[in-house]
Design an enzyme around this catalytic site. Structure first.
Site, PDB file in Angstrom:
ATOM      1  N   CYS A  17     -13.592  31.320   7.193  1.00 22.77           N
ATOM      2  CA  CYS A  17     -13.278  30.892   5.909  1.00 22.77           C
ATOM      3  C   CYS A  17     -13.571  29.620   5.608  1.00 22.77           C
ATOM      4  O   CYS A  17     -12.942  28.541   5.829  1.00 22.77           O
ATOM      5  CB  CYS A  17     -11.904  31.502   5.522  1.00 22.77           C
ATOM      6  SG  CYS A  17     -11.469  31.122   3.733  1.00 22.77           S
ATOM      7  N   CYS A  63     -10.834  28.115   3.212  1.00 26.81           N
ATOM      8  CA  CYS A  63      -9.435  27.891   4.092  1.00 26.81           C
ATOM      9  C   CYS A  63      -9.517  26.518   4.682  1.00 26.81           C
ATOM     10  O   CYS A  63      -8.592  25.820   4.844  1.00 26.81           O
ATOM     11  CB  CYS A  63      -9.282  28.820   5.302  1.00 26.81           C
ATOM     12  SG  CYS A  63      -9.250  30.494   4.507  1.00 26.81           S
TER      13      CYS A  63
END
Length: 322
Positions: A92, A95
Site C-alpha cells: 500500500c 500507507c
C-alpha cells in the site's frame, strides 16, 4: 440448519447462526468486548505507555499488533490511554506516507496515546472484524470501544489534529469527528434494533432493520455491508451442511455450487467459497458462467474489496475469464 422462528427461537439454530456471524465478522467484536472490568484491571497492572520505551517493548508508544496480542495491546491498553490503530500493508503506497507520520506523532505524544500497527495481510481476521474497507485505515479505541476513525492518507496537520482531539476528548472533551471523509454512523441508534436481533439469532428481523435504514439513507456507511452479511447468513443457514455434498454430486449445477459457496463463506471458509466459484467460472460458458461470476462478485462485496483474499480471488477470476 433451520431458520430461527420469530418468537420461538431454536437454541441450536441460534448457536449455529452465532457461529456463522463470528466466522465472517472475524476475531474481534468491539461492540461486545467481554469482561470489561477484567480488561480494566489488567490495564491497571500494565506499564503506562512511554515514548522513551523501544518500539514494541512493554509500554512503548508504538507497537506491532497481531491477532494474538490484540486483546492485550489494544483492548486492555485502551483502558489506560486511547489506542490509535494503523491498518496497513506492504503493498500500500499511501500507507507508506501516513504510517511514518503517525509513528512520529506517537513518539512526540509523551505517552498520552498509543499507536498500534496492524499488517492486514498478516492478520486478515482482524481486518475483517474491524470492518476495514480500504487502507490506510485509522481507528481510535478508547475503553474497549471504537470511538473515531478515518480512511486514506491525510496531511500531517490533519493527523495531528485528529490525535490531539482524541486525547482531549478522552480526558473530558467531545470525541473527534475525524478528517473530511472519515467514516460515520457507528453510533447510529437505528442500528440497535438490528444488532439486538442478531444477538437473539433472528436474522429475518436483522435484515428488515438494516433494509429499513437503507430505504431512508441508501449510502449509510454501516447498514449496507451489514445487510449483505445478514443476507449471506440467511442463505448459508438455508443451504445447510448438505449443500457441499449436493454440489459435489452435481458439478455442473450452478445453483448447487452457489449454495455451497454461500455455506462455505458463512462458516468462515473464505478461500474455499471463492475457489469453488472460480472453478465453476473456469469450466462453464455463457449464462451459467455469468451467473457464477455475478454470485462470486457479490461474495467479494460481503468480505470487502481490500481483503487480501478478495484481491487474490479477483486475480484468479480474471485468469479464469480470459
Amino acid at each position: 440448519m433451520q431458520p430461527t422462528r420469530p418468537g420461538r427461537p431454536d437454541p441450536r439454530a441460534q448457536a449455529q447462526q452465532a457461529q456463522l456471524a463470528a466466522s465472517l465478522a472475524g476475531a474481534v467484536d468491539l461492540a461486545a468486548v467481554k469482561a470489561r472490568s477484567e480488561a480494566a484491571a489488567r490495564a491497571q497492572a500494565a506499564p503506562p505507555p512511554s515514548a522513551a520505551a523501544p518500539a514494541g517493548a512493554p509500554g512503548a508508544a508504538v507497537v506491532d499488533v497481531t491477532e494474538a496480542t490484540f486483546q492485550t495491546e489494544v483492548l486492555d491498553r485502551s483502558f489506560q490511554v486511547p489506542v490509535v490503530l494503523d491498518l496497513w500493508a506492504e503493498w500500500c503506497g499511501p500507507c507508506k506516507q501516513l504510517s511514518p507520520v503517525l509513528e512520529r506523532l506517537a513518539g512526540e505524544s509523551g505517552g498520552s496515546w498509543v499507536l498500534a500497527k496492524v499488517d492486514v495481510d498478516a492478520n486478515p481476521a482482524l481486518a475483517q472484524g474491524l470492518r476495514v474497507q480500504g487502507i490506510p485505515a485509522v481507528k481510535a479505541v478508547w475503553q474497549g470501544q471504537l470511538v473515531a476513525e478515518f480512511t486514506g492518507a491525510i496531511p500531517e496537520e490533519q493527523a495531528r489534529q485528529f490525535v490531539t482531539e482524541l486525547v482531549r476528548a478522552t480526558t473530558g472533551g467531545a470525541l473527534p469527528d475525524g478528517p473530511e471523509g472519515a467514516d460515520e454512523g457507528l453510533d447510529d441508534p437505528r442500528l440497535d434494533a438490528a444488532e439486538a436481533a442478531l444477538e437473539r439469532g433472528d436474522l429475518e428481523a436483522a435484515e428488515a432493520a438494516y433494509a429499513a435504514i437503507l430505504e431512508t439513507e441508501p449510502d449509510h456507511p454501516v447498514a449496507g455491508l451489514a445487510l449483505r452479511q445478514v443476507q449471506l447468513f440467511r442463505r448459508a443457514d438455508a443451504a445447510g451442511p448438505d449443500a457441499l455434498a449436493r454440489a459435489d454430486a452435481a458439478p455442473d449445477d450452478v445453483e448447487a455450487q452457489t449454495r455451497a459457496a454461500d455455506f462455505l463463506l458463512g462458516t468462515g471458509d473464505v478461500e474455499g467459497a471463492f475457489t469453488r466459484l472460480v472453478d465453476v467460472v473456469r469450466r462453464t460458458a455463457g449464462e451459467d458462467r455469468d451467473r457464477a461470476r455475478q454470485h462470486l462478485v457479490g461474495l467479494f462485496d460481503v468480505v470487502g474489496a481490500e481483503d487480501p483474499r478478495v484481491v487474490a480471488a479477483r486475480r484468479q477470476l480474471m485468469a479464469a475469464l480470459y
